[in-house]
Every structure is written in C-alpha cells, then in structure tokens.
Enzyme design. Structure first.
Site, PDB file in Angstrom:
ATOM      1  N   ASP A  91      -1.539  -1.258   6.175  1.00 20.58           N
ATOM      2  CA  ASP A  91      -1.727  -0.792   7.553  1.00 20.58           C
ATOM      3  C   ASP A  91      -3.144  -0.360   7.863  1.00 20.58           C
ATOM      4  O   ASP A  91      -3.449   0.000   8.996  1.00 20.58           O
ATOM      5  CB  ASP A  91      -0.783   0.391   7.836  1.00 20.58           C
ATOM      6  CG  ASP A  91      -1.231   1.673   7.141  1.00 20.58           C
ATOM      7  OD1 ASP A  91      -1.833   1.580   6.046  1.00 20.58           O
ATOM      8  OD2 ASP A  91      -0.985   2.752   7.698  1.00 20.58           O
ATOM      9  N   THR A 142      -0.046   4.772   1.559  1.00 19.75           N
ATOM     10  CA  THR A 142      -0.159   5.560   2.783  1.00 19.75           C
ATOM     11  C   THR A 142       0.107   4.704   4.017  1.00 19.75           C
ATOM     12  O   THR A 142      -0.534   3.680   4.219  1.00 19.75           O
ATOM     13  CB  THR A 142      -1.561   6.189   2.898  1.00 19.75           C
ATOM     14  OG1 THR A 142      -1.809   6.959   1.729  1.00 19.75           O
ATOM     15  CG2 THR A 142      -1.648   7.094   4.118  1.00 19.75           C
ATOM     16  N   ASP A 147       0.860  -1.175   0.000  1.00 25.34           N
ATOM     17  CA  ASP A 147       0.000   0.000   0.000  1.00 25.34           C
ATOM     18  C   ASP A 147       0.902   1.233   0.000  1.00 25.34           C
ATOM     19  O   ASP A 147       2.121   1.126   0.195  1.00 25.34           O
ATOM     20  CB  ASP A 147      -0.887  -0.042   1.250  1.00 25.34           C
ATOM     21  CG  ASP A 147      -1.869   1.111   1.305  1.00 25.34           C
ATOM     22  OD1 ASP A 147      -2.358   1.517   0.242  1.00 25.34           O
ATOM     23  OD2 ASP A 147      -2.114   1.611   2.414  1.00 25.34           O
TER      24      ASP A 147
END
Length: 918
Positions: free
Chosen positions: A806, A609, A607
């Site tokens: 996350d 961010t 990912d």
C-alpha cells in the site's frame, strides 16, 4: 541499387510490417527492410524509384507516414546523445509538475529541489511501471518506449495517443480515437474505440457503446418543455419547479430497437415464404387450388426482396467490406451462402432453361431457394437481436455503478443551502448531505456524523460509522443523519469515476488465453469456404440425383453453420462480466491479463503496515533516555510534518493532540527503508531504524537498545531518535492487525498459495506479527530493493508471484510481481503500480480476487470448449458425413438457427458469472 530512407510516424511493429508490405508492392522494388527503432527503411530496387512515388505509395495504402532521403548528417545525429539542460523539481510535487532551471529550495515546503531524471516506460504498461534509462522498444510488445513524467496519468495519455495514431495509420481514416465510446465486443482491435456507432471493420459485429458518466443533467418544465436549463430552478413562464430531463436513449437501446423493428418485418415476410415452400411437400398442395406453382414462386420472390434489400441488407454490406479488406468473418460466410441461394433462385425463376437436368427435381422444375434466403437472413437477424440484448446485460455492472453517480448536490454558501449541478462543485466546497442522499463527490466530513452504506463500492453490506475528518466517497449512501462535508476530489477524480473507468478499460482488454481463438479465427473462414467447395464437388460427383441440388444445398449449409463469432466472444464476454462482478465486490481489476494470471498465483508477498495491519498507526509513547520527552516529540514531529508516510502522520497527529508547537525543518530527506533526517532548530535530527543509526554513525547506548527490543517483542514498531548523531530516545507505535488478515491467510494457504511477509520493520516486531498470523515465512528489515530481489528470485524459481502492498516503497515490487495488488486505502503510487486494487484494503479481497479469477477462467474454458465443439461437429454434419450411414442431412435453415444460437449461448454462459459467490 540500395537506398536507405528516413520514415517518421511509425509507432509499433504493426507499422513496420505495413510499410514493408506497401513498398514491396512496387514492381521496381525487390527487397525492403524496415527498422522501427532507427525509423528507417533500406530498399533494394532494380531501377530508381523517386521519393515522391514512395510517398504516394504509402498514402495510397492508407499509411500517413513521412518518407525522405536519409543523409550522412542524420547518421551523425543518431550517435549524439540528447544533451538537455538539467531540470529540477520538488520531491513532494507541491506545485504539481512545475520544474526549475536552477537548484534551490521549494517555495512551498522549503525542501531541496532534486534533479529531474528522464525515464522511459512502455506506453502499454506491459511490465507495470517498470522504467528504462535509455530509449528503445519494450521487450514484450516491441512498441517504442515513451518518456515517463512525474504522474503516471500522463503515461495513460501517451497510451491513448498511441492508440489514436495507430488507428489513424492502420484503419479507415474516418475511424479514430476521439471521445472513445464505441468498441468491438470481440476486441478485434485491442482497446481501440470509435466516436460513432457502426460495425467493426474486422469481424463486422455492431460496435458496443461504452457506458459513461453523464456530462450533465438538464432541467425542463413539465408545462413548457421548450424551457431547458443547466441547473434546477423555476420555469420563467409559469413559475413551476423545473424537473430533471430524461436522459437521451443510448445507442445500445437504439440499436436494439432498430433490430427489433427489422426482425418484426422480416418475420412477417419470411413466414409466408416458408409456408409456401413447405406446402410443396404435402401430398395435395392446397395452394395449387388457388393458382399454379409458377405464380407462388413469384410471390416468394417478391416477399424475399424486402428481406434481402431492406431488413438484412447490412449483412451483405459487411460481407462485401470483409472481402475487399480481407478481414473475413461470419458475415462473409452468410453473405456468400445466402447471396448464392438468392441469385440462383432468381436465375431459376427468370431463365429456368439455362440449368441442366441435374438441377431439376422429379417434376422437372428447377428448385428455388427463396425460403432458405429469407429464413436464414431472418434467423441471423434474430441472433443479432439476441446478442444485442445479452451484450446489454454483460455491461450491467458498469451501468449499476453509473446509477450511483448523483446529478446534483446541496452547496453550503455563507450558511445558506443551494442546490447545484454535480458538475459545478469544486474542490474545497462545503456540501450538505441529508439522510438517505447519495454522497456527491469524494471528501471529508467537516461537521456532524453518520453511518454510510458503502456496499456498492466495497461489497460489504454493513454500514460504516463516519465522523469529523473521516473520508467519504461519491455514490455511497448516507444513513439517517445529516452532515456537512468538504469536497476534495470531483469529476473524473472521484473514486466512483475511477472505478467506472478502470472497469471499462479492463472489460476491453485481452486475456492471453484469447490468443488461441484469435489464431484459429484468422484461418477459420478460408478453411470453411474450402470445405464448402469440397462439399459441392464431392456431392456433385458422388451424390444421389439430383446431385447438383444436393451439392448446392449442402455447400450452403456448410457456409451458414460455421460461426467464428462464438470463438471470438468466448473470452471477451467472460472478462467483461467477471471484471464487473469484481467491481461490485470491491475488487478492481486493471486488465484481463491480471485476471488470468491471478488464477495461477502460487506465492503471495505481503507488506505488513497497511496490508496485514490496519494501516492506522498510533503513537503510544515517546521516551527520552535523558531529559524532556516533550522536546523530543517537538523535534520528530517538526521533522515529519512534510512526510506522507503513515508513521510520520501518526507522530504529527500525536504532537497536535498534545498541543505541541512545530518548528521549521530544513534539509529534510527521506531515506528509503530506513527513516528520515533533517535539521530542526539547528539540531540534526534523525528518526528511523537501526540501519539509519548506523548509516549516520550515531552512538546507541546499550540501555536504550534493551528497552527498544523489549517493546519490539510486544509487536510494536519502534524507531530510534537521534539528535546530533547520538541516540537519545525512541518512539513506540502500535498498529492493530486487521481482523480479516488471519482468516484470509489461512484460506489462501488452503488453496495452495504460499504467503510470505516482507517488512521494513525489525526482526522482533515482524516475528510477533508473524506468530499471531501463523506465518512461517517472513523477512524483516527489507528495503524496497530487497523486496524486489526476493520477487525476482522467486520468479526465477518458476513461481507466479502476487505482491500486496500500500505504500510508495512497495511500488517497485508491485510493478515487478506477476500480479500487483494494491490496498485501496494506500497511496496513489502503489495503486497506479498495481494490476488489482482492493477498495476496502484487506486480504479478504485477495481471496475474492483469487476465487473470481478461478471462476472466470473456468467460464472461458467452457465457452472455448463449446465454440470448438460446435464448429468441429457442426461443419461436418452440414457437409453430409452422416448421410451415407443414417441418411441425415442438415437443412441450411436449421444450420442458420444453430449458428445464431451458438453466439447467444456463449454470452448466456458468461452471464452466469454474475451469480457466482466469491
């Protein structure tokens, strides 16, 4: 005749097999078919068997299931789906798992309640957090699926519940899953644990105590030790300050000390027996000047008795237990070999005339083997002692983590400091942390600042500066300044406690590579016994005189030298040490399968961010195409105040910094992968990407879109702001790329791992980040389901995929991937959906995980090679294959020495992992 019965209480295919085996033992029954899913058994019988007899048969087999006649009403019942009344819950879980019978708004956050859906999940988490819409069995482990609740922690309860029931049904009734602190180092029964110390019912090895956090420090007076208090203070007798009591000796230490005492006694008794035996081979035996050999034989016998019946009697108990349960193991071989030698020697001492000439030496005396019995048992005891010492070192990482847990803290009440036990702290308490002290619980700094040494958790040696509102973790060490913190997570909820639990669970999990050793071990002992019998027959018929003596000695040597324990320990020891090494380096591994699979990973999905970037977005500007930008800020901040997304929190923080007053937001809805919508001050407000604007049919002025594209090309995350279906402005958010990301990606690519970035951000922002990180493969505008499909497609191509993320939106992809890797700085949902958690939360941790996996797998293969090579070479040599050519025979005593050190060498090799650099 054929009957179908209902059976309740079965939980896995093992239960199914046991029921079938137990019922098949009845002579009236000709065939049994058991169906776990339907909880029924179809039985064919020659004559009718009463239901009472069937129930008694199950109970006698140790199976506590209920069997009853199945009637037609139950058939109908199975065809009717459960018609539960609809249940509603808050999407933010403001009141935990509280549910409501009627739709409406949450009384805490005001959001619309959503209907709770029933999902099913594997209790062993074979496929991560993958859920199923209907009940049934897991396609991997074939266990019954259980209902998944709002919190994955309840799934863990379901898992432990299964283990308890499985243990109760399949094992000795006294062994069950209680506190769960003792386990088999060879993992014979998976992650099953016991309340009490003892030996494994399968392999016979001593159970190992799992290190755990102390339940509470007791305090006593140095002058009056009878005074024991739960908290520090003054002695009520002499007034002296109470001091912490030394913790009780662990079972591991007790076991080691007990073995050490037995070893000393065995050595004292066995050495004279060995010397008496060796003296017989001297040209002029000096002992015969003292008394005849017959009396020395009696001395050997008397000295051997305490070795057999006192110091080493436990080996014979384990051997007998292994035979009656047919869990044949190392102690089966030791018990048969030494037992045969001891009994042979007793008969030879008391009734020598019963033996034929073939059993007699040149002097005409029957050869006695008291020295072989005593010395072999003592050497086996030595092996157990060395293994106990080595086992203690393999769990060293957990013990080091346990040392980090402080026993007391300074509680601040009305401005006064009070020292309290760590177990008296509650969430919300204010605690003072002085220079050099360990931080007692997880929380945030409320007053002051300091630098914190987090090396014991993250593996990074440089202290981290912390100030007000920064998070601090239990067990980390404060620097040179004092501060006041607010407790947030206490007890088992702290990061340190979770790390310890995760490491303990992973240490007991089984790696797929262990299946090979398990399969061989199952047939190992019967094969060795067969080889021993063949050895006796061959030597008895073709060996030199005295043939039967050679046959007996070599048969015993075969039994003694074989070591199934070395095979059994090869994988668990490496896993235990490797998982501990990972924890000390900030890489938390949930199970051994993930550790093995990580070595095979050739694609990393990441990912953007919070994974490649810092995950600490900050608002640079809120721009209104027309009108007041402050009004737009007030609207989007009010809308986002209920969201936990990092971008939403950044907007709310920016609004507070600008002293913006927030309003109530109604009809709030988070649209996955797009943004959020809701009503603020009677205006319908939407904040998100272009997909969201198209979905709500908002008009987008070309001037606004031009400005947004220009911002995106600078690597900024830009969200459209729409009010009443008209795009009126945008918010520009920056999130710095982590310094470690570029180097970590390069290292992974050099190792042959393809790195792909999947982000929900727009094409322009994604390309800017990819260019800076030299990523050639990325995909922008990904919804959670898009990430899931990409992973499935790669897996269909035969790729082994790891996913690093996350956020909540990453959870499905983390669960689908072969190895899910969560950033420790991310959400709990992401961490629960993953197999590996990086405490520090950067990609350098993935490099460490990859290196660790490679080193552990290499170590396991070394252990397996040694174990196989030892047994493949050792057994034939003990059988005497070298004798015809080289005239070499292996004494049973030397065989016992080799067997004892084979297991120790495997453990010693595993311990080398503690010093590898990852």
């Amino acid at each position: 005749m054929k009957h179908t019965y209902k059976i309740t209480g079965m939980t896995c295919v093992g239960c199914e097999t046991d029921v079938k085996s137990a019922l098949s033992n009845l002579k009236e029954i000709t065939a049994v078919q058991v169906n776990l899913d339907k909880e029924e058994a179809t039985v064919e019988m020659t004559s009718h068997v009463s239901i009472e007899k069937l129930q008694q048969t199950l109970l006698l087999a140790g199976l506590h299931y209920t069997i009853k006649v199945k009637d037609s009403s139950e058939d109908k019942k199975e065809k009717i789906e459960e018609t539960n009344k609809a249940v509603y819950e808050c999407p933010m879980h403001c009141e935990g798992d509280k549910t409501y019978d009627e739709p409406g708004d949450c009384p805490v956050c005001g959001m619309h309640l959503k209907e709770q859906t029933v999902e099913y999940i594997c209790p062993m988490h074979c496929e991560g957090d993958k859920t199923y819409d209907n009940p049934g069995t897991c396609p991997k482990c074939k266990m019954k699926l259980v209902v998944k609740s709002a919190k994955d922690s309840e799934n863990k309860v379901a898992k432990h519940s299964h283990n308890h029931e499985h243990a109760h049904n399949h094992e000795h009734n006294h062994a069950h899953k209680g506190k769960g602190v003792f386990y088999c180092s060879m993992g014979c029964e998976g992650d099953k644990t016991y309340d009490e110390p003892g030996s494994c019912p399968v392999c016979g090895m001593d159970l190992i105590e799992q290190p755990t956090l102390a339940t509470g420090t007791k305090f006593t007076c140095s002058m009056h030790p009878e005074i024991i208090k739960d908290a520090p203070g003054a002695c009520p007798i002499c007034g002296m300050d109470l001091i912490p009591m030394e913790p009780d000796e662990s079972e591991e230490q007790k076991t080691y000390k007990d073995l050490a005492k037995k070893m000393k006694l065995s050595t004292i008794l066995s050495v004279p027996v060995l010397l008496i035996s060796l003296a017989m081979y001297l040209p002029k035996n000096p002992l015969l000047l003292i008394m005849p050999q017959y009396y020395w034989d009696w001395v050997q016998f008397l000295l051997t008795i305490p070795v057999v019946f006192v110091t080493c009697w436990v080996f014979f108990e384990r051997a007998w237990k292994s035979i009656i349960t047919w869990n044949l193991n190392m102690f089966t071989l030791v018990g048969i070999g030494t037992g045969a030698a001891f009994l042979f020697s007793i008969v030879g001492l008391f009734f020598p005339d019963v033996f034929p000439q073939e059993f007699r030496g040149k002097s005409g005396d029957v050869s006695l083997y008291f020295e072989a019995t005593a010395v072999i048992l003592t050497l086996v005891l030595l092996g157990q002692l060395l293994e106990a010492r080595a086992h203690s070192q393999t769990s060293g990482a957990i013990k080091e983590l346990l040392k980090l847990a402080p026993s007391e803290a300074t509680l601040v009440i009305d401005g006064e400091d009070k020292v309290v036990s760590i177990h008296d702290i509650k969430a919300g308490d204010l605690l003072r942390v002085k220079p050099g002290e360990k931080i007692p619980v997880d929380g945030v700094i409320a007053e002051g600042k300091s630098s914190i040494d987090e090396s014991m958790i993250t593996g990074e040696p440089i202290p981290v500066d912390k100030t007000v509102d920064d998070k601090v973790s239990s067990g980390t060490i404060n620097g040179t300044q004092s501060f006041v913190m607010k407790a947030e997570r206490v007890g088992s909820e702290t990061l340190l406690a979770q790390i310890i639990q995760m490491v303990s669970d992973a240490s007991r999990s089984r790696a797929p590579i262990q299946k090979l050793a398990d399969t061989i071990s199952k047939y190992f002992v019967p094969i060795v016994v067969g080889v021993s019998i063949i050895t006796f027959i061959v030597w008895a018929n073709f060996g030199p005189n005295p043939a039967l003596v050679y046959a007996f000695v070599n048969a015993v040597a075969v039994l003694i030298i074989a070591c199934p324990c070395a095979l059994g320990l090869a994988t668990p020891m490496s896993v235990m040490v490797g998982v501990g090494k990972g924890a000390q380096s900030g890489v938390l591994i949930k199970n051994a399968e993930a550790l093995e699979t990580m070595n095979k990973v050739n694609v990393l999905i990441t990912d953007k961010t919070g994974t490649l970037t810092e995950g600490k977005p900050s608002v640079e500007s809120v721009v209104a195409l027309e009108g007041d930008s402050k009004k737009l800020l007030q609207q989007i901040a009010s809308l986002n105040q209920y969201s936990e997304h990092p971008l939403a929190q950044a907007i709310v923080t920016y609004a507070k910094q600008n002293k913006t007053k927030l309003s109530k937001a109604d009809d709030f809805e988070a649209v996955a992968g797009m943004g959020v919508v809701g009503t603020v001050d009677k205006n319908k407000v939407a904040l998100g990407n272009k997909k969201l604007m198209l979905q709500i049919k908002a008009t987008i002025p070309s001037e606004l879109e031009t400005k947004i594209i220009a911002e995106q090309k600078l690597g900024k995350t830009v969200s459209f702001i729409a009010v009443n279906k008209k795009a009126v402005g945008y918010v520009s958010i920056s999130d710095a790329i982590k310094q470690s990301s570029k180097q970590a990606i390069k290292t992974l690519m050099d190792k042959g791992v393809e790195v792909i970035m999947l982000t929900g951000d727009n094409e322009n922002t994604a390309k800017a980040v990819a260019d800076e990180l030299h990523l050639t493969n990325f995909k922008a505008g990904c919804l959670p389901e898009d990430k899931l499909e990409v992973i499935k497609q790669l897996q269909a191509e035969g790729k082994i995929v790891a996913m690093a993320g996350d956020g909540i939106n990453d959870a499905p992809a983390l669960a689908q991937s072969n190895v899910g890797i969560a950033m420790g700085t991310g959400t709990d949902v992401a961490i629960e959906s993953s197999e590996i958690t990086l405490v520090k939360g950067d990609l350098q941790g993935i490099v460490k995980a990859k290196n660790l996996s490679h080193e552990v797998m290499k170590n396991i293969k070394q252990n397996l090679f040694f174990s196989f090579a030892y047994n493949i070479l050792g057994v034939p040599i003990a059988a005497g294959v070298l004798f015809p050519v080289f005239g070499i025979l292996l004494s049973p005593i030397i065989a016992a020495l080799a067997m004892s050190f084979s297991s120790v060498s495997v453990i010693t090799n595993s311990l080398r992992l503690r010093s590898v650099k990852i």
